[in-house]
Design a protein around this motif. Structure first.
Motif: not given
Length: 258
Positions: A76-83, A104-112, A192-195, A197-203
């Motif tokens: 996930l790119t930084r711009s996509r994460r911000i989006e 919590l996934v997008l901001l703090y890279a937390q697994p569910v 919500l359309g949020i991946p 694993a990829a979001s956690r990696g980007a964070a």
């Protein structure tokens, strides 16, 4: 593989062997090599699972099989994460519980699997600042998300059943004194359309670009070896930094989201 699953993979393999006038018992390594040369990745992986089951149950001889290949999701790119963060903060039509988990996934890279173990006591109000205890020290919660987090904590789902009157889980489940199941929360985030694993990696990559790996590990509850490995993969260099500089984690980029 369970025996009941074998017929799903058995027919195409046996049919192919029949064209070579060969039975399963007489199948040789040369036959297996020919199969791998003439089939795509899905077919190769399928026959691998089947043959492992066959050899385990002594239906065939042992074969030399290539390792199964797995495809990793595109980063996930930084711009996509911000989006996606902006979507979490502004989509009032989406369930608040799902938005908080995604945040919590997008901001703090937390697994569910960790998110479901959080309690309301992990949310700390210190004067006009909101912190969340994911590691040591607690991490600041940026103002746009902090308001949503406090609102959700005060109006959690599944709190009006006879089994959960005093539950402290941030994501209480329907069972007595049990949190929401990780797989169910993952499904809510996915809806919500949020991946996840990829979001956690980007964070985590973003945090490692801003701070040394040991500090990120402490603040986010990761093992230092994990953050050091990820930092090396990301090409970050924090060989020198002020000793004892353990400033609270501040997710870079969150101020861009309004």
């Amino acid at each position: 593989m369970a025996p009941t699953a074998v017929p799903l993979l058995l027919n195409p393999v046996l049919a192919w062997l029949a064209t070579r006038q060969t039975t399963l018992a007489d199948c040789r390594q040369a036959d297996i090599d020919t199969w791998h040369a003439g089939h795509n990745e899905h077919g190769r992986n399928a026959v691998r699972r089947f043959l492992l089951w066959c050899t385990e149950n002594k239906l065939t001889r042992k074969f030399v099989l290539p390792s199964a290949k797995t495809r990793q999701a595109a980063p996930l790119t930084r711009s996509r994460r911000i989006e996606l963060l902006r979507q979490v903060l502004t989509d009032a039509d989406a369930p608040l519980r799902s938005r908080i988990a995604a945040g919590l996934v997008l901001l703090y890279a937390q697994p569910v699997s960790r998110i479901v173990r959080l309690t309301v006591d992990d949310i700390i109000q210190d004067d006009d600042q909101v912190l969340i205890s994911l590691g040591d020290p607690p991490s600041p919660v940026p103002p746009p998300f902090a308001a949503l987090l406090l609102d959700y904590a005060a109006h959690r789902a599944n709190m009006h059943t006879a089994t959960n009157p005093a539950a402290t889980w941030l994501f209480p489940g329907r069972r007595a004194n049990q949190p929401l199941r990780p797989e169910y929360l993952a499904r809510l985030v996915h809806q919500l359309g949020i991946p996840a694993a990829a979001s956690r990696g980007a964070a985590i990559r973003q945090h490692l670009q801003n701070m040394p790996a040991p500090i990120v590990a402490d603040a986010l509850g990761y093992h230092p070896v994990t953050t050091t490995r990820l930092a090396t993969q990301a090409g970050t260099t924090w060989s020198q930094y002020a000793p004892g500089d353990h400033s609270p984690l501040h997710p870079r980029g969150t101020r861009e989201v309004e």
